[in-house]
Motif scaffolding. Sequence first.
Motif, PDB file in Angstrom:
ATOM      1  N   LEU A  83      47.167  57.208  33.981  1.00 10.71           N
ATOM      2  CA  LEU A  83      46.608  56.870  32.663  1.00 10.71           C
ATOM      3  C   LEU A  83      47.394  55.780  31.947  1.00 10.71           C
ATOM      4  CD1 LEU A  83      45.786  60.470  31.334  1.00 10.71           C
ATOM      5  CD2 LEU A  83      44.296  58.904  32.612  1.00 10.71           C
ATOM      6  N   GLY A  84      48.223  55.060  32.682  1.00 14.03           N
ATOM      7  CA  GLY A  84      48.981  53.972  32.084  1.00 14.03           C
ATOM      8  C   GLY A  84      50.133  54.396  31.213  1.00 14.03           C
ATOM      9  N   ILE A  85      50.407  55.715  31.110  1.00 13.48           N
ATOM     10  CA  ILE A  85      51.444  56.169  30.189  1.00 13.48           C
ATOM     11  C   ILE A  85      52.441  57.143  30.808  1.00 13.48           C
ATOM     12  CG2 ILE A  85      50.093  55.826  28.081  1.00 13.48           C
ATOM     13  CD1 ILE A  85      49.416  58.825  28.163  1.00 13.48           C
ATOM     14  N   SER A  86      52.138  57.685  31.964  1.00 17.58           N
ATOM     15  CA  SER A  86      53.034  58.658  32.572  1.00 17.58           C
ATOM     16  C   SER A  86      52.987  58.512  34.086  1.00 17.58           C
ATOM     17  CB  SER A  86      52.651  60.084  32.165  1.00 17.58           C
ATOM     18  OG  SER A  86      51.351  60.414  32.640  1.00 17.58           O
ATOM     19  N   SER A  87      53.727  59.354  34.783  1.00 19.36           N
ATOM     20  CA  SER A  87      53.808  59.265  36.229  1.00 19.36           C
ATOM     21  C   SER A  87      53.408  60.580  36.879  1.00 19.36           C
ATOM     22  CB  SER A  87      55.239  58.906  36.669  1.00 19.36           C
ATOM     23  OG  SER A  87      55.608  57.636  36.180  1.00 19.36           O
ATOM     24  N   VAL A  88      52.786  60.467  38.033  1.00 13.28           N
ATOM     25  CA  VAL A  88      52.480  61.624  38.862  1.00 13.28           C
ATOM     26  C   VAL A  88      53.409  61.588  40.064  1.00 13.28           C
ATOM     27  CG1 VAL A  88      50.776  62.742  40.348  1.00 13.28           C
ATOM     28  CG2 VAL A  88      50.074  61.765  38.167  1.00 13.28           C
ATOM     29  N   HIS A  89      54.134  62.691  40.275  1.00 11.57           N
ATOM     30  CA  HIS A  89      55.077  62.780  41.374  1.00 11.57           C
ATOM     31  C   HIS A  89      54.482  63.635  42.488  1.00 11.57           C
ATOM     32  CE1 HIS A  89      58.656  61.162  39.152  1.00 11.57           C
ATOM     33  NE2 HIS A  89      57.849  61.465  38.136  1.00 11.57           N
ATOM     34  N   GLY A  90      54.571  63.164  43.697  1.00  9.19           N
ATOM     35  CA  GLY A  90      54.078  63.918  44.836  1.00  9.19           C
ATOM     36  C   GLY A  90      55.055  63.855  45.983  1.00  9.19           C
ATOM     37  N   ARG A  91      54.856  64.731  46.960  1.00 10.93           N
ATOM     38  CA  ARG A  91      55.709  64.713  48.142  1.00 10.93           C
ATOM     39  C   ARG A  91      54.910  65.207  49.334  1.00 10.93           C
ATOM     40  NH1 ARG A  91      58.563  69.848  49.188  1.00 10.93           N
ATOM     41  NH2 ARG A  91      57.502  71.478  48.032  1.00 10.93           N
ATOM     42  N   VAL A 113      56.697  60.403  61.569  1.00 13.14           N
ATOM     43  CA  VAL A 113      55.310  60.861  61.504  1.00 13.14           C
ATOM     44  C   VAL A 113      55.190  61.834  60.339  1.00 13.14           C
ATOM     45  CG1 VAL A 113      53.431  62.055  62.678  1.00 13.14           C
ATOM     46  CG2 VAL A 113      55.002  60.606  63.995  1.00 13.14           C
ATOM     47  N   ILE A 114      54.213  61.596  59.467  1.00  7.28           N
ATOM     48  CA  ILE A 114      53.971  62.454  58.304  1.00  7.28           C
ATOM     49  C   ILE A 114      52.580  63.057  58.429  1.00  7.28           C
ATOM     50  CG2 ILE A 114      53.730  62.513  55.781  1.00  7.28           C
ATOM     51  CD1 ILE A 114      55.530  59.986  55.736  1.00  7.28           C
ATOM     52  N   ARG A 115      52.474  64.352  58.186  1.00  2.00           N
ATOM     53  CA  ARG A 115      51.157  64.993  58.180  1.00  2.00           C
ATOM     54  C   ARG A 115      50.510  64.741  56.825  1.00  2.00           C
ATOM     55  NH1 ARG A 115      49.282  70.303  56.999  1.00  2.00           N
ATOM     56  NH2 ARG A 115      47.310  70.742  58.068  1.00  2.00           N
ATOM     57  N   ALA A 116      49.436  63.966  56.819  1.00  3.90           N
ATOM     58  CA  ALA A 116      48.824  63.527  55.562  1.00  3.90           C
ATOM     59  C   ALA A 116      48.371  64.698  54.703  1.00  3.90           C
ATOM     60  CB  ALA A 116      47.648  62.597  55.861  1.00  3.90           C
ATOM     61  N   ALA A 117      47.886  65.771  55.333  1.00  5.08           N
ATOM     62  CA  ALA A 117      47.361  66.907  54.572  1.00  5.08           C
ATOM     63  C   ALA A 117      48.450  67.716  53.882  1.00  5.08           C
ATOM     64  CB  ALA A 117      46.552  67.825  55.497  1.00  5.08           C
ATOM     65  N   SER A 118      49.724  67.371  54.116  1.00  5.48           N
ATOM     66  CA  SER A 118      50.813  68.121  53.476  1.00  5.48           C
ATOM     67  C   SER A 118      51.165  67.565  52.099  1.00  5.48           C
ATOM     68  CB  SER A 118      52.048  68.124  54.378  1.00  5.48           C
ATOM     69  OG  SER A 118      52.653  66.835  54.451  1.00  5.48           O
ATOM     70  N   ASP A 131      45.398  67.501  44.567  1.00  3.87           N
ATOM     71  CA  ASP A 131      45.743  67.395  45.985  1.00  3.87           C
ATOM     72  C   ASP A 131      44.490  67.310  46.844  1.00  3.87           C
ATOM     73  OD1 ASP A 131      48.346  67.550  45.195  1.00  3.87           O
ATOM     74  OD2 ASP A 131      48.660  69.618  45.842  1.00  3.87           O
ATOM     75  N   GLY A 132      43.474  68.095  46.490  1.00  2.00           N
ATOM     76  CA  GLY A 132      42.220  68.050  47.238  1.00  2.00           C
ATOM     77  C   GLY A 132      41.568  66.680  47.175  1.00  2.00           C
ATOM     78  N   HIS A 133      41.629  66.042  46.001  1.00  2.00           N
ATOM     79  CA  HIS A 133      41.053  64.705  45.860  1.00  2.00           C
ATOM     80  C   HIS A 133      41.845  63.685  46.679  1.00  2.00           C
ATOM     81  CE1 HIS A 133      39.474  61.336  42.990  1.00  2.00           C
ATOM     82  NE2 HIS A 133      38.852  61.349  44.148  1.00  2.00           N
ATOM     83  N   LEU A 134      43.170  63.827  46.687  1.00  2.00           N
ATOM     84  CA  LEU A 134      43.993  62.899  47.456  1.00  2.00           C
ATOM     85  C   LEU A 134      43.741  63.027  48.961  1.00  2.00           C
ATOM     86  CD1 LEU A 134      47.376  63.168  45.522  1.00  2.00           C
ATOM     87  CD2 LEU A 134      45.797  61.239  45.528  1.00  2.00           C
ATOM     88  N   LYS A 135      43.366  64.212  49.402  1.00  2.00           N
ATOM     89  CA  LYS A 135      43.081  64.422  50.832  1.00  2.00           C
ATOM     90  C   LYS A 135      41.676  63.948  51.220  1.00  2.00           C
ATOM     91  CE  LYS A 135      45.993  68.565  50.828  1.00  2.00           C
ATOM     92  NZ  LYS A 135      46.027  70.047  51.021  1.00  2.00           N
TER      93      LYS A 135
END
Length: 273
Positions: free
Chosen positions: A113-121, A144-149, A158-162
């Motif tokens: 939203l231009g004002i904060s950050s979303v952190h993922g791993r 090698v990274i498992r994308a669904a993780s 997370d569902g949208h990112l997958k």
Amino acid sequence: MGLTARIRTRDGWAVSHAVVTVADMTGAQVLRAEADAEGAIRDATPMEPGAYTVIVTAVGYAPAASSVIVTASGRAEAGTVTLARQGGTELPPPGPWTVDPVHSSVAAVAQHLGISSVHGRFTEFSGSIEIAPDDVTKSRVEAVIRAASIDTGNGMRDGHLKSPDFLDVERFPEITFRSTGLTAAGSDRWTVHGELCMHGVVRPVDLDLAYLGTGPDPWGGTRAAFRATTELHREDFAMNYNQVLQAGIAAVGTTLKVELDIQAVQGASLPAV
């Protein structure tokens, strides 16, 4: 009264075993103190006003020297002293190393939203490192990274990112990185050149790598620590989804800041512990 200082690594970790020596302008030692568990020096020994030299030493680090002024109150503040790893350009001993995912992290940050950050791993990944014996610039890295993780702490997100809008994990279950070269970028800094395959697209990517040192672990093995960062643009990997708000601000930023904290164990496989 006395001397205060904070001893840190380049990545901000406390150096708890650091020793600080203070010498006057004739070279005579007037103070010697050891850092506490937080890397702090708080010594109450009074010193005469004037200019002094502060020398900080610690096993595994290059010594650091600086000047400090003792005021009329007998107090001196050396501030934060940063120590660089000794022999950082040598990298770990040659041979195979295996990434320990339990003690490593693969994280990414995106603007929201231009004002904060979303952190993922990513919670599931593996990797191998081969340190070349004669020419370290020929060393190799594969991961090698498992994308669904992917895990951002929100199940709906997370569902949208997958989904096909982003990672499309059903079609592209793995994210892979293979190095193509290594160049020195400083005393303990390197640039790892490589190819990243994500969402079915292969792009050249450079990692800014810091080698943090090598040491024994409690299980009889040897470990090496690294920290690496890079920036990715998701449109480079055919992830063009976006929702634009009324103000013209993108809901999710297109730039990802990637942060890798890696521990690798010496050997071609992880030990059974």
